[in-house]
Design an enzyme around this catalytic site. Structure first.
Site, PDB file in Angstrom:
ATOM      1  N   GLY A   1     -11.843  27.676 -25.411  1.00 30.37           N
ATOM      2  CA  GLY A   1     -12.335  26.547 -25.977  1.00 30.37           C
ATOM      3  C   GLY A   1     -11.551  25.447 -25.171  1.00 30.37           C
TER       4      GLY A   1
ATOM      5  N   GLY B   1      -7.180  34.372 -26.468  1.00 36.62           N
ATOM      6  CA  GLY B   1      -8.243  34.359 -25.592  1.00 36.62           C
ATOM      7  C   GLY B   1      -9.654  33.248 -26.115  1.00 36.62           C
ATOM      8  N   ASP B   2      -9.632  33.425 -27.235  1.00 37.62           N
ATOM      9  CA  ASP B   2     -10.867  32.422 -27.888  1.00 37.62           C
ATOM     10  C   ASP B   2     -10.373  30.924 -27.750  1.00 37.62           C
ATOM     11  OD1 ASP B   2     -12.978  34.184 -28.842  1.00 37.62           O
ATOM     12  OD2 ASP B   2     -11.591  34.722 -30.577  1.00 37.62           O
ATOM     13  N   LEU B   3      -9.141  30.648 -27.937  1.00 37.31           N
ATOM     14  CA  LEU B   3      -8.465  29.347 -28.049  1.00 37.31           C
ATOM     15  C   LEU B   3      -8.470  28.934 -26.623  1.00 37.31           C
ATOM     16  CD1 LEU B   3      -5.892  29.603 -30.881  1.00 37.31           C
ATOM     17  CD2 LEU B   3      -7.871  28.460 -31.113  1.00 37.31           C
TER      18      LEU B   3
END
Length: 389
Positions: free
Chosen positions: A173, A168-170
């Protein structure tokens, strides 16, 4: 610096992973990225370990290459004045504070664009900047669960599992960097900056792909079903001889015909003749294929599949991936000199650029002068000197 974003200046106020990953992507493409960190401690990920290399967290090293570091207390007069000076000189500002935090520091959207009307602002949150749950903190595994990804991942519907990286973070980004580049392109036409917003929730929903339309159009709720595709068969992980495993992807009826001819199966067997029938057959199909794979070890099996033209592969551990010559050939490993721990090897950027008009044919123009992730406040003197003109 080289790369398609050479000459652009990015001020990176982010920490943890989603924002730093976006900023690193922009740095990989040649932008000058100035990472603003908390004095004394820096980005939270500097302390996320083990493992550490010396005193450096390998987590921090994963998402902060090609950046400079300056430590600023944004609640102090000097910190605010220095940030204002950076904003005036920047093309892009990245932030992933909780909704409202930057406003309370005195840097509302209106103030940012007053300081620099050409500024592109990327703002990443956990669940969105508005709506009934805008104030929730964004942590990857929580977002994976809330956004439905964990319900699609794992051996079965009663055993939801997270993806093995903070996806989710990646994704946030990656979507964020894509939005920034799009806004910079629009700025070439309008002369004005704008605000780009995304979230962990939005980024995960954005990659639901066929599982999303499976519900929104067909009314079916996708659930985890292990290592086999819910809509294509045979497509997944199969056991073979010697305790091995291989993956195959039989994505067309032509491939199914060739696969069956190679391994002595009847492509018109009742219940297996069409893709829809094979998907419905489920475990029966898996048992049939594993039975014909049983006499062959993984290496021999992969050779036969390759000769037949059936896409196939093994499941590599990460050490095997980084030792694989194909990985190095694609620029996916870079060697850099780190200020405190010396020469290190990092995973490299996934994009490559080529000029097809070179006098001797295609010439690669991908950035090669990569910089190691900075130690905290390593570049304060240089940055302040630059701001002073």
């Amino acid at each position: 610096m080289s790369g398609p974003l050479a000459g652009y200046v990015v001020v990176d106020l982010t920490r943890a992973l989603a924002g730093p990953h976006a900023a690193m992507m922009l740095g990989d493409m040649g932008a000058r990225v100035i990472k603003v960190e908390q004095p004394g401690t820096g980005d939270d990920t500097r302390g996320w370990g083990p493992p550490f290399a010396g005193s450096e967290s390998t987590y921090f090293l994963s998402c902060n290459r090609n950046k400079q570091s300056i430590a600023l207390d944004l609640k102090s007069d000097d910190g605010q004045a220095t940030l204002e000076a950076l904003i005036r000189r920047a093309d892009v500002l990245l932030e992933n504070f909780r909704a409202g935090v930057l406003d309370r520091l005195g840097f509302t959207t209106a103030r940012l664009l007053e300081l620099n009307p050409r500024l592109v602002v990327l703002s990443i949150t956990g669940f969105g900047h508005d709506g009934p749950e805008a104030g929730r903190a964004g942590y990857d595994q929580i977002a994976q669960g809330e956004a439905g990804l964990m319900s699609l991942t794992g051996p079965g519907p009663d055993d939801p599992q997270r993806v093995g990286v903070p996806i989710g973070d990646l994704l946030a980004g990656m979507y964020g960097a894509y939005g920034v580049v799009s806004a910079l392109l629009e700025r070439e036409r309008t002369g004005r900056g704008q605000v780009v917003r995304t979230s962990l929730l939005a980024s995960i929903v954005g990659v639901h792909a066929f599982q999303g339309t499976r519900w929104t159009v067909a009314g079916e709720v996708g659930r985890a079903q292990g290592n086999h595709h819910p809509s294509i068969a045979p497509y997944g992980l199969f056991r073979c001889g010697g305790g091995g495993q291989v993956q195959i992807a039989v994505g067309s009826e032509g491939l199914w015909q060739r696969f069956c001819a190679e391994f002595g199966l009847d492509p018109q067997e009742p219940g297996l003749a069409t893709n829809a029938e094979r998907v419905a057959a489920g475990s029966r199909l898996v048992e049939r294929i594993e039975a014909v794979f049983a006499p062959f070890g993984p290496d021999e099996l992969l050779e036969r599949l390759a000769a037949t033209g059936v896409p196939a592969g093994r499941v590599r551990t990460l050490d095997e991936v980084y030792d694989w010559p194909q990985t190095r050939s694609q620029g996916l490993l870079i060697d850099v000199e780190h200020a405190s721990i010396g020469e290190i090897t990092l995973p490299g950027p996934p994009l490559r650029f080529f000029d097809p008009t070179g006098p001797d044919g295609e010439v690669e123009t991908t950035r090669a002068d990569h910089a190691a992730p900075p130690v905290l406040n390593a570049d304060e003197e240089e940055i302040r000197s630059w701001l002073a003109g």
